[in-house]
Design an enzyme around this catalytic site. Structure first.
Site, PDB file in Angstrom:
ATOM      1  N   LYS A   1      -0.706   5.273  -5.796  1.00  0.00           N
ATOM      2  CA  LYS A   1      -0.296   6.561  -5.239  1.00  0.00           C
ATOM      3  C   LYS A   1      -1.495   7.474  -4.973  1.00  0.00           C
ATOM      4  CE  LYS A   1       4.092   5.694  -4.976  1.00  0.00           C
ATOM      5  NZ  LYS A   1       4.768   5.565  -3.655  1.00  0.00           N
TER       6      LYS A   1
ATOM      7  N   SER B   1       4.674   9.774  -1.964  1.00  0.00           N
ATOM      8  CA  SER B   1       3.708   9.589  -3.035  1.00  0.00           C
ATOM      9  C   SER B   1       4.432   9.830  -4.358  1.00  0.00           C
ATOM     10  CB  SER B   1       2.527  10.537  -2.842  1.00  0.00           C
ATOM     11  OG  SER B   1       1.575  10.400  -3.867  1.00  0.00           O
TER      12      SER B   1
ATOM     13  N   TYR C   1       0.488   2.092 -10.858  1.00  0.00           N
ATOM     14  CA  TYR C   1       1.281   3.005 -10.029  1.00  0.00           C
ATOM     15  C   TYR C   1       0.449   4.202  -9.583  1.00  0.00           C
ATOM     16  CZ  TYR C   1       5.368   5.490  -8.292  1.00  0.00           C
ATOM     17  OH  TYR C   1       6.271   6.142  -7.484  1.00  0.00           O
TER      18      TYR C   1
ATOM     19  N   SER D   1      17.534   0.305   0.445  1.00  0.00           N
ATOM     20  CA  SER D   1      18.575  -0.377  -0.332  1.00  0.00           C
ATOM     21  C   SER D   1      19.102   0.485  -1.472  1.00  0.00           C
ATOM     22  CB  SER D   1      18.052  -1.709  -0.884  1.00  0.00           C
ATOM     23  OG  SER D   1      16.978  -1.493  -1.787  1.00  0.00           O
TER      24      SER D   1
END
Length: 331
Positions: free
Chosen positions: A196, A178, A192, A49
């Site tokens: 990752k 990543s 986060y 998107s």
């Protein structure tokens, strides 16, 4: 029909470990070109998107690939404008609804994607992801579940959905997005980095396990880019701050003060760097693609960790029965 994606080098090495592999001629990487050709390749990418996903979907299609661009919550304006741009340029781009946080959506969406692709996806690009900032204690279970469900479990859903047809073809490629923050940590970044770091481990283990199947894995580690990730993160982070205990917020000043207000300003690097790097890697001869690629014009602090980690893996397991798998990925 020739299997253009079979990683010959890895099959050779895996064969030494008595894993089911063949031993055709070793392929060598061609000199990189400014505009690699992806003609004949079918690419599925999640999270198209905006950002790397949208830019990438158009870039790969312009290079000749059939692109299955996926996003959640269809119909939506972002899908309409992407479809219009692709139609204007007569690109081979198909939009399919996939919400990576939903088992049912992934199952239905990948089935539709395989139908549109004639039963074969050559490259899966796991790009969908979310960020929610703030101290670890402030991350409630709603935020924690959303971060891991999207960034890690969503990736696992896509891998499980598309690997069987790649294994049947004994060829394919998985590209997992990543971050620098999958190797280094910034305080106040929420979960986060945790997600990752998990992506890094999942991807590297998968790379070893897929050697005998002729399927390659590459981890892309972008630095900070001015995409909509900042605005999207603010929506989730702002909602988290609103429902958080004031005492927890106060305990972690100044990390909590700016929650939900970051805009990514000051970042001027071109987000197209990431799709360009992915396209270059896709166009490399199978068996020559890197496990990791750091992408950013500025500092890349993770590269030192990448080097040490590879050296440690080879030193630790390179002489063991698993050595051929390890060396196939790192050589």
């Amino acid at each position: 029909m020739p299997d253009r994606n079979r990683p010959a080098r890895r099959d050779l090495i895996a064969g030494a470990a008595a894993l089911a592999a063949t031993a055709p001629t070793l392929l060598h990487a061609a000199a990189p070109t400014a505009l690699p050709s992806l003609t004949g390749r079918t690419v599925l990418i999640t999270g198209t998107s905006s950002g790397f996903g949208r830019i990438g979907a158009l870039h790969y299609a312009r290079l000749g690939a059939k692109v299955i661009a996926t996003m959640r919550n269809l119909p939506r304006p972002e899908a309409d404008t992407l479809a219009a741009e692709a139609a204007k340029e007569k690109l081979d781009l198909h939009i399919v609804e996939i919400d990576v946080t939903s088992d049912d959506s992934v199952a239905a969406g990948t089935a539709s994607a395989l139908e549109a692709a004639g039963g074969r996806i050559d490259t899966l690009i796991n790009n969908a992801g979310v960020g929610i900032s703030g101290p670890i204690e402030v991350q409630d279970m709603e935020a924690t579940h959303l971060a891991f469900n999207t960034n890690v479990i969503g990736m696992q859903r896509m891998i499980r959905a598309l690997l069987p047809q790649m294994r049947a073809a004994r060829a394919g490629q998985i590209v997992n997005i990543s971050s620098q923050l999958g190797r280094v940590i910034v305080p106040g970044g929420g979960h986060y980095s945790a997600t990752k770091f998990a992506v890094e481990a999942l991807s590297e283990q998968l790379a070893y396990e897929l050697v005998p199947h002729g399927i390659e894995v590459t981890i892309i580690q972008p630095g900070g880019y001015p995409t909509r990730v900042w605005q999207n993160r603010n929506v989730y982070t702002g909602a988290l701050k609103e429902r958080s205990d004031p005492e927890r917020l106060a305990a972690y000043e100044p990390f909590t003060r700016g929650m939900g207000t970051e805009d990514g300003s000051g970042r001027s690097a071109d987000p197209a760097d990431v799709p360009r790097a992915i396209a270059e890697i896709m166009a490399m001869p199978a068996g020559t693609r890197p496990l990791r690629r750091a992408v950013h014009p500025g500092p890349k602090p993770q590269e030192a960790i990448n080097r040490v980690a590879a050296e440690v893996q080879v030193a630790w397991l390179g002489g063991s029965p698993l050595g051929p798998l390890i060396r196939a990925v790192h050589d």
